[in-house]
Design a protein around this motif. Structure first.
Motif, PDB file in Angstrom:
ATOM      1  N   GLY A  77      10.608  24.162 -11.881  1.00 44.76           N
ATOM      2  CA  GLY A  77       9.702  24.605 -12.592  1.00 44.76           C
ATOM      3  C   GLY A  77       8.095  24.729 -11.254  1.00 44.76           C
ATOM      4  O   GLY A  77       7.366  25.667 -11.951  1.00 44.76           O
ATOM      5  N   VAL A  78       8.698  23.935 -10.541  1.00 49.33           N
ATOM      6  CA  VAL A  78       7.239  23.341  -9.595  1.00 49.33           C
ATOM      7  C   VAL A  78       6.887  23.886  -9.119  1.00 49.33           C
ATOM      8  O   VAL A  78       8.021  24.208  -8.398  1.00 49.33           O
ATOM      9  N   ASP A  79       6.531  25.048  -8.341  1.00 49.48           N
ATOM     10  CA  ASP A  79       6.083  25.217  -6.959  1.00 49.48           C
ATOM     11  C   ASP A  79       5.403  24.422  -5.967  1.00 49.48           C
ATOM     12  O   ASP A  79       3.780  24.711  -6.325  1.00 49.48           O
ATOM     13  N   PRO A  80       6.421  24.227  -4.847  1.00 43.92           N
ATOM     14  CA  PRO A  80       5.074  23.152  -4.249  1.00 43.92           C
ATOM     15  C   PRO A  80       4.780  23.753  -3.616  1.00 43.92           C
ATOM     16  O   PRO A  80       3.148  22.932  -2.743  1.00 43.92           O
ATOM     17  N   SER A  81       3.882  24.869  -3.591  1.00 40.10           N
ATOM     18  CA  SER A  81       3.101  25.721  -2.659  1.00 40.10           C
ATOM     19  C   SER A  81       2.098  25.858  -3.592  1.00 40.10           C
ATOM     20  O   SER A  81       0.674  25.307  -2.802  1.00 40.10           O
ATOM     21  N   LEU A  82       2.155  25.630  -5.020  1.00 41.07           N
ATOM     22  CA  LEU A  82       0.407  25.931  -5.696  1.00 41.07           C
ATOM     23  C   LEU A  82       0.132  24.187  -5.620  1.00 41.07           C
ATOM     24  O   LEU A  82      -1.142  24.568  -5.395  1.00 41.07           O
ATOM     25  N   LYS A  83       0.857  23.471  -6.045  1.00 41.15           N
ATOM     26  CA  LYS A  83       0.125  21.961  -5.642  1.00 41.15           C
ATOM     27  C   LYS A  83      -0.091  21.895  -4.535  1.00 41.15           C
ATOM     28  O   LYS A  83      -0.970  20.255  -3.353  1.00 41.15           O
ATOM     29  N   GLU A  84       0.526  22.583  -3.270  1.00 43.01           N
ATOM     30  CA  GLU A  84      -0.366  21.767  -1.768  1.00 43.01           C
ATOM     31  C   GLU A  84      -1.077  22.423  -1.170  1.00 43.01           C
ATOM     32  O   GLU A  84      -2.787  22.168  -1.391  1.00 43.01           O
ATOM     33  N   LEU A  85      -1.602  23.174  -2.359  1.00 42.55           N
ATOM     34  CA  LEU A  85      -3.069  24.834  -2.711  1.00 42.55           C
ATOM     35  C   LEU A  85      -4.170  23.898  -2.937  1.00 42.55           C
ATOM     36  O   LEU A  85      -5.240  23.357  -2.447  1.00 42.55           O
ATOM     37  N   GLU A  86      -3.308  23.533  -4.226  1.00 41.71           N
ATOM     38  CA  GLU A  86      -4.120  22.889  -4.835  1.00 41.71           C
ATOM     39  C   GLU A  86      -4.957  21.389  -4.435  1.00 41.71           C
ATOM     40  O   GLU A  86      -5.915  20.837  -4.518  1.00 41.71           O
ATOM     41  N   VAL A  87      -4.016  20.529  -4.269  1.00 38.18           N
ATOM     42  CA  VAL A  87      -4.002  19.312  -2.999  1.00 38.18           C
ATOM     43  C   VAL A  87      -5.248  20.112  -1.962  1.00 38.18           C
ATOM     44  O   VAL A  87      -6.013  19.555  -1.783  1.00 38.18           O
ATOM     45  N   GLN A  88      -4.829  20.985  -0.902  1.00 36.76           N
ATOM     46  CA  GLN A  88      -6.165  21.194  -0.215  1.00 36.76           C
ATOM     47  C   GLN A  88      -7.273  21.659  -0.631  1.00 36.76           C
ATOM     48  O   GLN A  88      -8.392  21.567  -0.490  1.00 36.76           O
ATOM     49  N   GLN A  89      -7.553  22.306  -1.967  1.00 33.93           N
ATOM     50  CA  GLN A  89      -8.506  23.042  -2.471  1.00 33.93           C
ATOM     51  C   GLN A  89      -9.458  21.437  -3.134  1.00 33.93           C
ATOM     52  O   GLN A  89     -10.897  21.540  -2.730  1.00 33.93           O
ATOM     53  N   ARG A  90      -8.695  20.755  -3.126  1.00 37.42           N
ATOM     54  CA  ARG A  90      -9.957  18.846  -3.377  1.00 37.42           C
ATOM     55  C   ARG A  90     -10.040  18.408  -2.572  1.00 37.42           C
ATOM     56  O   ARG A  90     -11.610  18.205  -2.587  1.00 37.42           O
ATOM     57  N   GLN A  91      -9.249  18.516  -1.326  1.00 37.69           N
ATOM     58  CA  GLN A  91      -9.951  17.970   0.007  1.00 37.69           C
ATOM     59  C   GLN A  91     -11.256  18.893   0.371  1.00 37.69           C
ATOM     60  O   GLN A  91     -12.088  17.809   0.628  1.00 37.69           O
ATOM     61  N   VAL A  92     -10.613  20.169   0.025  1.00 39.15           N
ATOM     62  CA  VAL A  92     -11.810  20.704   0.787  1.00 39.15           C
ATOM     63  C   VAL A  92     -13.359  20.821  -0.180  1.00 39.15           C
ATOM     64  O   VAL A  92     -14.763  19.961   0.942  1.00 39.15           O
ATOM     65  N   GLN A  93     -13.222  19.990  -1.342  1.00 42.39           N
ATOM     66  CA  GLN A  93     -14.191  20.044  -2.038  1.00 42.39           C
ATOM     67  C   GLN A  93     -14.739  18.346  -2.031  1.00 42.39           C
ATOM     68  O   GLN A  93     -15.949  18.997  -2.193  1.00 42.39           O
ATOM     69  N   LYS A  94     -14.178  18.167  -1.590  1.00 41.99           N
ATOM     70  CA  LYS A  94     -14.206  16.123  -1.698  1.00 41.99           C
ATOM     71  C   LYS A  94     -15.564  16.366  -0.427  1.00 41.99           C
ATOM     72  O   LYS A  94     -16.468  15.816   0.116  1.00 41.99           O
ATOM     73  N   ASP A  95     -15.135  17.241   0.527  1.00 41.99           N
ATOM     74  CA  ASP A  95     -16.023  17.063   1.819  1.00 41.99           C
ATOM     75  C   ASP A  95     -16.695  17.915   1.965  1.00 41.99           C
ATOM     76  O   ASP A  95     -18.545  17.415   2.978  1.00 41.99           O
ATOM     77  N   GLU A  96     -16.712  19.347   0.975  1.00 41.50           N
ATOM     78  CA  GLU A  96     -18.108  19.503   0.759  1.00 41.50           C
ATOM     79  C   GLU A  96     -19.461  18.955   0.012  1.00 41.50           C
ATOM     80  O   GLU A  96     -20.679  18.447   0.375  1.00 41.50           O
ATOM     81  N   ASP A  97     -19.323  18.020  -0.697  1.00 45.40           N
ATOM     82  CA  ASP A  97     -19.920  17.075  -1.804  1.00 45.40           C
ATOM     83  C   ASP A  97     -20.166  15.840  -0.147  1.00 45.40           C
ATOM     84  O   ASP A  97     -21.333  15.454  -0.251  1.00 45.40           O
ATOM     85  N   ARG A  98     -19.215  15.673   0.832  1.00 46.04           N
ATOM     86  CA  ARG A  98     -20.006  14.475   1.429  1.00 46.04           C
ATOM     87  C   ARG A  98     -20.837  14.842   2.685  1.00 46.04           C
ATOM     88  O   ARG A  98     -21.966  14.330   2.355  1.00 46.04           O
ATOM     89  N   LYS A  99     -20.592  16.329   2.594  1.00 49.81           N
ATOM     90  CA  LYS A  99     -21.725  16.723   3.500  1.00 49.81           C
ATOM     91  C   LYS A  99     -22.844  17.215   2.827  1.00 49.81           C
ATOM     92  O   LYS A  99     -24.175  16.812   3.630  1.00 49.81           O
ATOM     93  N   ARG A 100     -23.353  17.458   1.441  1.00 50.96           N
ATOM     94  CA  ARG A 100     -24.492  17.666   0.268  1.00 50.96           C
ATOM     95  C   ARG A 100     -25.392  16.559   0.473  1.00 50.96           C
ATOM     96  O   ARG A 100     -26.440  16.786   0.615  1.00 50.96           O
TER      97      ARG A 100
END
Length: 349
Positions: free
Chosen positions: A310-333
């Motif tokens: 019942g777990v969609d792999p695409s949703l899990k991959e999307l969540e991981v990508q969003q967390r990585q983007v947020q971390k990159d933005e925090d480092r830039k800030r």
């Protein structure tokens, strides 16, 4: 009286700019030779040689009065000397030069930044406010026309550097472009939340930071540059937006920060939550039983690393990508904040 001032690392360039003009006229100073830029630079460097940590050795200020007012050479020299005293530049080399190339009657002051009597550099903290206060005092003392302080103006005018940039490149400077954009957007909204939304749509990032118990500072990030509200003018601060633009916002600074933190949390939730196009239809969320070969049967135990049914792999991959983007933005800030602190420390010197 208008005041503009900067600090320079080396006095030669400033001395040449001030003296190497046909209309330049030396009206006073305490140097051995007042009309030779190389001699002036040599004396200022020598006066600062005792301090190895002093990087910005030279103070350059221009004082001007609005036309048609005119002062005598003696009057300008007295005003320039009093201005230096009020700014803390007392026991050091300096020269005063008068220019007559503009409608504004004005003089230039070039001085060292090491106090020979105290044996230490002249403090450079809050120089802009000190200069404004000194100008207002001199206007009263010498009976000059009164000028509104720059921090009381709704919108600060372009600097000389901005005017030269537009003249040389044909491209508008970023600061007045941002001021025009804020002026336009602030007339279309009624609340601070709407104002922040419109800024974001226009490519401007609004940032709030508490300064003290009663004040919240605004910073605008536009085209890779950061501008504090006070750099743009009084009307661009939180109180100015409320007073001059009619934008409603909480009066209490704590309430403003609560609103800002709630807005940030709402944006983070919107980024993490998948949109309707990313959620599968109910009829297709589970595979057909007779075709479900990707899940283990009782005879084939599931691996520990395998995703549960019942777990969609695409949703899990999307969540991981969003967390990585947020971390990159925090480092830039954080990196931008460190660079801004370094620039502020350099300006204080």
């Amino acid at each position: 009286m208008l005041v503009k001032h900067t600090k320079r690392k080396d006095p030669l360039g400033v001395a040449q700019y001030v003296l190497n003009r046909s209309e330049a006229q030396v009206i006073g100073g305490n140097l051995i030779c007042l009309d030779n830029p190389y001699t002036i630079a040599r004396e200022i460097r020598h006066s600062c040689a005792a301090s190895r940590r002093l990087q910005y050795t030279t103070y350059h200020a221009s004082l001007a009065i609005a036309p048609p007012a005119q002062l005598s050479d003696d009057g300008w020299f007295l005003i320039a000397s009093d201005y230096l005293d009020k700014m803390g530049y007392t026991h050091l080399p300096y020269v005063v030069v008068r220019h007559t190339d503009t409608d504004h009657d004005h003089v230039h002051i070039v001085a060292g930044r090491f106090d020979l009597d105290k044996g230490k550099r002249v403090p450079g903290d809050w120089d802009h406010y000190k200069a404004e206060a000194a100008a207002r005092e001199l206007e009263v003392e010498y009976g000059l026309p009164l000028t509104v302080s720059s921090w009381y103006k709704e919108r600060k005018p372009p600097t000389v550097g901005m005017i030269r940039h537009e003249r040389d490149t044909g491209q508008p400077a970023v600061k007045p472009e941002l001021q025009d954009l804020i002026d336009d957007l602030s007339g279309q909204v009624d609340s601070l939340d709407q104002f922040a939304d419109r800024l974001e749509e226009a490519g401007v990032e609004l940032m709030l930071k508490p300064i003290n118990e009663t004040t919240v500072g605004l910073t605008y990030h536009f085209k890779g540059l950061y501008f504090s509200a006070s750099q743009l003018g009084r009307a661009y601060t939180l109180n100015g937006l409320r007073q001059f633009r009619g934008i409603e916002s909480p009066q209490d600074s704590a309430a403003v920060m609560d609103w800002w933190e709630g807005r940030q949390r709402g944006q983070e939730s919107a980024q993490v939550e998948p949109g309707p196009a990313q959620v599968q239809d109910e009829d297709h969320s589970q595979p057909e039983p007779e075709l479900a070969t990707e899940f283990p049967t009782p005879a084939q135990p599931a691996s520990q690393n395998q995703e549960p049914p019942g777990v969609d792999p695409s949703l899990k991959e999307l969540e991981v990508q969003q967390r990585q983007v947020q971390k990159d933005e925090d480092r830039k800030r954080k990196a931008q904040q460190r660079r801004q602190k370094q620039r502020n420390r350099q300006m204080e010197l």
